[in-house]
Design a protein around this motif. Structure first.
Motif, PDB file in Angstrom:
ATOM      1  N   SER A  45       0.841  -1.188   0.000  1.00  0.00           N
ATOM      2  CA  SER A  45       0.000   0.000   0.000  1.00  0.00           C
ATOM      3  C   SER A  45       0.880   1.243   0.000  1.00  0.00           C
ATOM      4  CB  SER A  45      -0.896  -0.008   1.223  1.00  0.00           C
ATOM      5  OG  SER A  45      -1.381   1.277   1.470  1.00  0.00           O
ATOM      6  N   ALA A  81      -0.165   4.139   1.116  1.00  0.00           N
ATOM      7  CA  ALA A  81      -0.607   5.046   2.171  1.00  0.00           C
ATOM      8  C   ALA A  81       0.462   5.183   3.238  1.00  0.00           C
ATOM      9  CB  ALA A  81      -1.891   4.523   2.788  1.00  0.00           C
ATOM     10  N   PRO A  82       0.709   6.410   3.694  1.00  0.00           N
ATOM     11  CA  PRO A  82       1.743   6.584   4.714  1.00  0.00           C
ATOM     12  C   PRO A  82       1.259   6.117   6.076  1.00  0.00           C
ATOM     13  CG  PRO A  82       0.651   8.672   4.271  1.00  0.00           C
ATOM     14  CD  PRO A  82       0.046   7.658   3.344  1.00  0.00           C
ATOM     15  N   ALA A  83       2.158   5.593   6.845  1.00  0.00           N
ATOM     16  CA  ALA A  83       1.813   5.208   8.211  1.00  0.00           C
ATOM     17  C   ALA A  83       2.808   5.879   9.126  1.00  0.00           C
ATOM     18  CB  ALA A  83       1.878   3.706   8.377  1.00  0.00           C
ATOM     19  N   LEU A  84       2.367   6.233  10.313  1.00  0.00           N
ATOM     20  CA  LEU A  84       3.223   6.981  11.206  1.00  0.00           C
ATOM     21  C   LEU A  84       3.522   6.143  12.429  1.00  0.00           C
ATOM     22  CD1 LEU A  84       0.963  10.076  10.766  1.00  0.00           C
ATOM     23  CD2 LEU A  84       3.209   9.821   9.729  1.00  0.00           C
ATOM     24  N   TRP A 115      -3.212  13.200  20.378  1.00  0.00           N
ATOM     25  CA  TRP A 115      -2.378  12.998  21.584  1.00  0.00           C
ATOM     26  C   TRP A 115      -2.079  11.502  21.658  1.00  0.00           C
ATOM     27  CZ3 TRP A 115       0.063  16.387  24.530  1.00  0.00           C
ATOM     28  CH2 TRP A 115       0.435  16.056  25.830  1.00  0.00           C
ATOM     29  N   THR A 116      -1.138  11.035  20.859  1.00  0.00           N
ATOM     30  CA  THR A 116      -0.998   9.594  20.636  1.00  0.00           C
ATOM     31  C   THR A 116       0.438   9.084  20.751  1.00  0.00           C
ATOM     32  OG1 THR A 116      -0.753   9.980  18.253  1.00  0.00           O
ATOM     33  CG2 THR A 116      -2.969   9.509  19.053  1.00  0.00           C
ATOM     34  N   ASN A 117       0.558   7.792  21.066  1.00  0.00           N
ATOM     35  CA  ASN A 117       1.811   7.045  20.966  1.00  0.00           C
ATOM     36  C   ASN A 117       1.941   6.539  19.532  1.00  0.00           C
ATOM     37  OD1 ASN A 117       3.164   6.518  23.696  1.00  0.00           O
ATOM     38  ND2 ASN A 117       0.999   6.277  24.155  1.00  0.00           N
ATOM     39  N   PRO A 154       2.867  11.079  24.474  1.00  0.00           N
ATOM     40  CA  PRO A 154       2.162  11.711  25.594  1.00  0.00           C
ATOM     41  C   PRO A 154       2.938  11.663  26.911  1.00  0.00           C
ATOM     42  CG  PRO A 154       0.624  10.410  24.317  1.00  0.00           C
ATOM     43  CD  PRO A 154       1.993  10.127  23.756  1.00  0.00           C
ATOM     44  N   ARG A 165      -2.205  16.938  28.550  1.00  0.00           N
ATOM     45  CA  ARG A 165      -3.186  16.658  27.519  1.00  0.00           C
ATOM     46  C   ARG A 165      -4.130  17.831  27.198  1.00  0.00           C
ATOM     47  NH1 ARG A 165      -5.774  11.474  26.325  1.00  0.00           N
ATOM     48  NH2 ARG A 165      -7.596  11.969  25.096  1.00  0.00           N
ATOM     49  N   TYR A 225      -9.386   0.766  16.065  1.00  0.00           N
ATOM     50  CA  TYR A 225      -8.648   2.009  16.325  1.00  0.00           C
ATOM     51  C   TYR A 225      -9.465   2.961  17.191  1.00  0.00           C
ATOM     52  CZ  TYR A 225      -5.909   6.214  15.221  1.00  0.00           C
ATOM     53  OH  TYR A 225      -5.140   7.354  15.297  1.00  0.00           O
ATOM     54  N   ILE A 232      -4.887   2.864  24.909  1.00  0.00           N
ATOM     55  CA  ILE A 232      -3.469   2.495  24.775  1.00  0.00           C
ATOM     56  C   ILE A 232      -2.720   3.561  23.987  1.00  0.00           C
ATOM     57  CG2 ILE A 232      -1.854   0.803  23.831  1.00  0.00           C
ATOM     58  CD1 ILE A 232      -4.124  -1.297  24.199  1.00  0.00           C
ATOM     59  N   ARG A 233      -3.338   3.990  22.896  1.00  0.00           N
ATOM     60  CA  ARG A 233      -2.686   4.961  22.002  1.00  0.00           C
ATOM     61  C   ARG A 233      -2.404   6.279  22.716  1.00  0.00           C
ATOM     62  NH1 ARG A 233      -6.075   4.449  18.378  1.00  0.00           N
ATOM     63  NH2 ARG A 233      -7.438   6.191  18.835  1.00  0.00           N
ATOM     64  N   GLU A 234      -3.332   6.696  23.566  1.00  0.00           N
ATOM     65  CA  GLU A 234      -3.193   8.010  24.205  1.00  0.00           C
ATOM     66  C   GLU A 234      -2.607   7.931  25.617  1.00  0.00           C
ATOM     67  OE1 GLU A 234      -6.843  10.185  23.782  1.00  0.00           O
ATOM     68  OE2 GLU A 234      -6.736  10.109  21.597  1.00  0.00           O
ATOM     69  N   SER A 235      -2.131   6.755  26.012  1.00  0.00           N
ATOM     70  CA  SER A 235      -1.624   6.582  27.379  1.00  0.00           C
ATOM     71  C   SER A 235      -0.260   7.240  27.561  1.00  0.00           C
ATOM     72  CB  SER A 235      -1.494   5.094  27.684  1.00  0.00           C
ATOM     73  OG  SER A 235      -0.521   4.526  26.829  1.00  0.00           O
ATOM     74  N   TYR A 290       1.580   2.236  26.589  1.00  0.00           N
ATOM     75  CA  TYR A 290       2.022   1.862  25.249  1.00  0.00           C
ATOM     76  C   TYR A 290       3.474   1.377  25.259  1.00  0.00           C
ATOM     77  CZ  TYR A 290       2.738   2.204  20.176  1.00  0.00           C
ATOM     78  OH  TYR A 290       3.020   1.924  18.861  1.00  0.00           O
ATOM     79  N   GLN A 335      -3.103   0.905  16.971  1.00  0.00           N
ATOM     80  CA  GLN A 335      -2.617   1.509  15.722  1.00  0.00           C
ATOM     81  C   GLN A 335      -3.197   0.822  14.497  1.00  0.00           C
ATOM     82  OE1 GLN A 335      -0.165   3.911  15.271  1.00  0.00           O
ATOM     83  NE2 GLN A 335       0.308   4.315  17.401  1.00  0.00           N
ATOM     84  N   GLN A 371      -3.291   2.519  10.804  1.00  0.00           N
ATOM     85  CA  GLN A 371      -1.991   2.768  10.163  1.00  0.00           C
ATOM     86  C   GLN A 371      -1.253   1.464   9.871  1.00  0.00           C
ATOM     87  OE1 GLN A 371      -3.059   4.312  12.958  1.00  0.00           O
ATOM     88  NE2 GLN A 371      -2.166   6.349  13.192  1.00  0.00           N
ATOM     89  N   ARG A 421      -2.118  -0.649   6.849  1.00  0.00           N
ATOM     90  CA  ARG A 421      -1.710  -0.093   5.556  1.00  0.00           C
ATOM     91  C   ARG A 421      -0.191  -0.087   5.379  1.00  0.00           C
ATOM     92  NH1 ARG A 421      -4.775   5.418   6.378  1.00  0.00           N
ATOM     93  NH2 ARG A 421      -6.944   4.778   6.208  1.00  0.00           N
TER      94      ARG A 421
END
Lengths: 142, 161
Positions: A26, A28-31, A57-59, A85, A95, B12, B20-23, B27, B91, B94, B97
């Motif tokens: 794919s 599509a970019p992933a971060l 506000w994500t890991n 975070p 936050r 997601y 988990i993502r915003e912890s 994470y 995640q 993301q 993909r």
């Protein structure tokens, strides 16, 4: 060594080849978590002043997006990458400190691929505090 | 594919995924346990592979090496899978993909097939001694070492694509 034959292996390899051909790549970019130099150019500093349109506000990295008006009055939406975070919280950036519509100053470096993305190393929060925004130990400028 | 994308999107957006993502710390704790679990899985599997290639523990029968390590492998695998699922949960959109993640899943399946093939052959063979392992077993061991190395490398590469 009954049945432990080359033929058995050939069959296995064929099914493997079939499996590999199924991969769909794919564009599509992933971060995800990466070093500074993987995406950003330390020789291209930039200052953005704009209003927040979105906050992630994500890991493993956090992002906020700014609507920035240039000298011709054109508005461009820029992505600003910062640390996770936990790291930001330890530096006193909590936050709830930024909200959509707030005005921010982000000093950072442009993405290598020319996209509207910067690594925000220094962020001036709405209350005037200046916080280090970089990811811990990513090898980028302080 | 659309169904899969929708499933990833709802994972997601779910409370657990978002939590988990915003912890602040969870994470990175899950990431750390995931890496430790990988060392158990890849470490024990590599020992069996190196035994099959006649490079380590040459005096011990393969069945003995396998028998004492396989429980650690499975325990590590369970932990690796559980933490991997949690990281995916956070995640999902993301990762689904990401070409490196897709390739990593494929190679994990390949590693599983290789192990399955090896164990099925192992059960049928009389060889267990301290002489050279049958050629097919050695090839299987080499594939195993290569595929697991690639899985680890691709896991790290996810962050760069």
């Amino acid at each position: 060594v009954a049945r432990w034959t080359q033929e058995g292996f050939m069959a296995d390899q064929k099914s493997t080849a079939a499996l590999i051909s199924v991969v769909i790549l794919s564009a599509a970019p992933a971060l995800a978590h990466h070093s500074f130099s993987a995406e950003f150019d330390g020789n291209k500093p930039v200052r953005l002043i704009g209003t927040i349109t979105r906050i992630e506000w994500t890991n493993p990295h956090s992002y906020f997006y700014l609507d920035v008006k240039d000298s011709h009055g054109r508005v461009t939406n820029w992505g600003c990458e910062t640390g996770n975070p936990g790291a930001l919280s330890r530096r006193g950036w909590k936050r709830g400190d930024i909200k959509i519509g707030d005005t921010l100053i982000a000093d950072g470096y442009l993405a290598k691929d020319g996209s509207h993305l910067i690594d925000a190393r220094r962020v001036t929060l709405p209350d005037g505090r200046n916080v280090y925004g970089g990811s811990p130990g990513d090898g980028g400028p302080q | 594919v659309t169904v899969l994308a929708q499933l990833c999107a709802s994972l997601y957006d779910s409370r657990i995924g978002t939590g988990i993502r915003e912890s602040d710390n969870l994470y990175s704790i899950i990431e750390t346990v995931h890496v430790l679990a990988i060392t158990l899985v890849v470490g024990t599997i590599s020992l069996v592979d190196l035994r099959l290639l006649g490079l380590v523990l040459k005096q011990a029968p393969v069945s003995e090496v396998l028998g004492s390590l396989v429980r650690v492998t499975w325990a590590g695998f369970a932990l690796m899978l559980a933490t991997g699922l949690l990281l995916f949960w956070a995640q999902a959109t993301q990762l689904s993909r990401n070409p490196m993640f897709q390739l990593k899943l494929l190679l994990l399946a390949l590693a599983g097939l290789n192990a399955l093939f090896f164990h099925r052959c192992m059960r049928r063979t009389v060889w267990d001694g301290t002489t050279r392992a049958p050629r097919a077993a050695q090839i299987s061991a080499l594939i195993s070492l290569a595929v697991w190395s690639a899985v680890v490398a691709l896991g790290r590469a996810i962050a760069y694509f």
